[in-house]
Every structure is written in structure tokens, then in C-alpha cells.
Write a protein that holds these residues in place. Structure first.
Motif, PDB file in Angstrom:
ATOM      1  N   SER A  33      64.216  77.518  -4.925  1.00 36.12           N
ATOM      2  CA  SER A  33      63.359  76.335  -4.833  1.00 36.12           C
ATOM      3  C   SER A  33      63.879  75.446  -3.714  1.00 36.12           C
ATOM      4  N   THR A  35      65.202  72.128  -2.235  1.00 43.76           N
ATOM      5  CA  THR A  35      65.929  70.997  -2.797  1.00 43.76           C
ATOM      6  C   THR A  35      65.650  69.690  -2.071  1.00 43.76           C
ATOM      7  N   ARG A  57      57.903  68.456  -0.741  1.00 48.82           N
ATOM      8  CA  ARG A  57      57.828  68.644  -2.188  1.00 48.82           C
ATOM      9  C   ARG A  57      59.083  69.312  -2.732  1.00 48.82           C
ATOM     10  N   PRO A  58      60.074  68.500  -3.131  1.00 50.67           N
ATOM     11  CA  PRO A  58      61.263  69.127  -3.719  1.00 50.67           C
ATOM     12  C   PRO A  58      60.893  69.906  -4.989  1.00 50.67           C
ATOM     13  N   ASP A  59      61.647  70.936  -5.270  1.00 49.15           N
ATOM     14  CA  ASP A  59      61.464  71.833  -6.422  1.00 49.15           C
ATOM     15  C   ASP A  59      60.348  72.853  -6.228  1.00 49.15           C
ATOM     16  N   PRO A  61      58.734  76.139  -5.709  1.00 47.41           N
ATOM     17  CA  PRO A  61      59.310  77.483  -5.750  1.00 47.41           C
ATOM     18  C   PRO A  61      58.977  78.253  -4.470  1.00 47.41           C
ATOM     19  N   THR A  92      67.820  76.859  -8.532  1.00 48.09           N
ATOM     20  CA  THR A  92      67.081  76.274  -9.645  1.00 48.09           C
ATOM     21  C   THR A  92      65.734  76.967  -9.793  1.00 48.09           C
ATOM     22  N   ARG A  93      65.465  77.452 -10.993  1.00 48.01           N
ATOM     23  CA  ARG A  93      64.207  78.177 -11.234  1.00 48.01           C
ATOM     24  C   ARG A  93      63.078  77.185 -11.475  1.00 48.01           C
ATOM     25  N   THR A  94      62.082  77.255 -10.627  1.00 53.08           N
ATOM     26  CA  THR A  94      60.900  76.424 -10.776  1.00 53.08           C
ATOM     27  C   THR A  94      59.662  77.300 -10.675  1.00 53.08           C
ATOM     28  N   VAL A 124      54.259  71.496 -10.414  1.00 52.03           N
ATOM     29  CA  VAL A 124      55.545  72.189 -10.320  1.00 52.03           C
ATOM     30  C   VAL A 124      56.436  71.722 -11.464  1.00 52.03           C
ATOM     31  N   GLY A 125      57.133  72.668 -12.078  1.00 53.68           N
ATOM     32  CA  GLY A 125      58.058  72.344 -13.159  1.00 53.68           C
ATOM     33  C   GLY A 125      59.233  73.298 -13.163  1.00 53.68           C
ATOM     34  N   ARG A 126      60.196  72.994 -14.010  1.00 54.58           N
ATOM     35  CA  ARG A 126      61.387  73.833 -14.145  1.00 54.58           C
ATOM     36  C   ARG A 126      61.136  74.920 -15.179  1.00 54.58           C
TER      37      ARG A 126
END
Length: 161
Positions: A33, A35, A57-59, A61, A92-94, A124-126
Motif C-alpha cells: 500500500s 504510505t 491517497r495514502p493506504d 492498495p 500494510t494490507r489494504t 479504501v480500508g485495512r
């Protein structure tokens, strides 16, 4: 003087070991993802190559498809490919919600479970605890379970702890 020389040798030796460990390569392709709040995608693995996209757009994927010392060739959810600095990426898995309609986020990983939230396409989410076709999905603290096939950022049938 001998102690200073020994200390210098130990420091130099330590510095020489760290980059080797930091450069251990993962097998491609793999998911990561973005950062940074601003991340450039370039046409090649170097700052001298032109930028093709600016991601704000942080995070988000991305899929890493190739590696080159401090650069990663990535593919974004729209299919665009290019190169990003490794330091702009995290393990980090998003995931990004796909489709044209909101997707149900259930209390438990099954269709009979009550729906807690509806996630709009593009959210977007974790991602965590994936298995049996479901992932736990956290969007800014709102958590639920969503079908893997409704996410971009994880392979169908994948498991994540």
C-alpha cells in the motif's frame, strides 16, 4: 587510538550489514500500500524518469510486479503500471471496494450475519483475518466482514492473519 579504530571498524561493519538485510527481496507479485500523502509513479526506476501519476491517497492498495534496488514497479487498481520508490510503500494490507454498488460489511464472515455498514465503491480500508472467501475490513474504525471478491488488494482464496 586503537579503541577508536576498533569502534570505527565496528560501526562501518554494522552499516555494511544493514543495507544487505534491508534489501532482502520478496517474490513478486505481492500486495503493498502507498504510505505517503503524495507519491509519484514514474516511467522508469529513477528520479530522472518522468512522472506519470501523482497519488494523493495514502493506504491505496497496489500490486508490486517487479523490483529494482530501491524501486518497485507497481500496478494500481485502474491497471496503470509504473515505478515508485520503495520507501513510499508499506506491507500494510489494504483493499479497495470494487463494483458499481455499495458492498455489505457483515458482523460475521457469512451472508446470514447482520449487515453493519455499506461500503461505497472506491472506499479504501485495512484488511485483516481473511479466509473462506471473507476479510475483516476496517474503514476509519468502522469494521465488518466483506467478501474477498468485492475487494481489490487480495487474491481470491487468499488467507491473511
Amino acid at each position: 587510538m586503537a579503541n577508536k579504530t576498533l569502534l570505527g571498524v565496528l560501526v562501518l561493519t554494522g552499516l555494511a550489514i544493514v543495507p544487505v538485510q534491508a534489501q532482502s527481496e520478496r517474490t513478486t507479485p505481492y500486495w503493498a500500500s502507498i504510505t505517503a500523502g503524495k507519491a509519484l509513479m514514474r516511467t522508469g526506476p529513477g528520479r530522472n524518469y518522468p512522472a506519470t501519476w501523482l497519488y494523493l491517497r495514502p493506504d491505496l492498495p497496489i500490486r508490486v510486479v517487479e523490483t529494482y534496488p530501491n524501486w518497485r514497479k507497481v500496478q494500481d487498481p485502474e491497471g496503470a503500471t509504473g515505478w515508485m520508490l520503495q520507501r513510499l510503500l508499506a506491507d500494510t494490507r489494504t483493499g479497495l471496494v470494487t463494483g458499481k454498488e455499495p458492498r455489505a460489511m457483515h458482523e460475521e464472515p457469512n451472508e446470514a450475519s447482520p449487515v453493519r455498514y455499506l461500503a461505497e465503491p472506491g472506499v479504501v480500508g485495512r484488511i485483516s483475518r481473511c479466509g473462506a472467501g471473507w476479510c475483516r475490513f476496517d474503514v476509519a474504525g468502522r469494521q465488518g466482514h466483506i467478501r474477498i471478491e468485492h475487494l481489490w488488494g487480495i487474491e481470491p482464496g487468499a488467507t491473511v492473519d
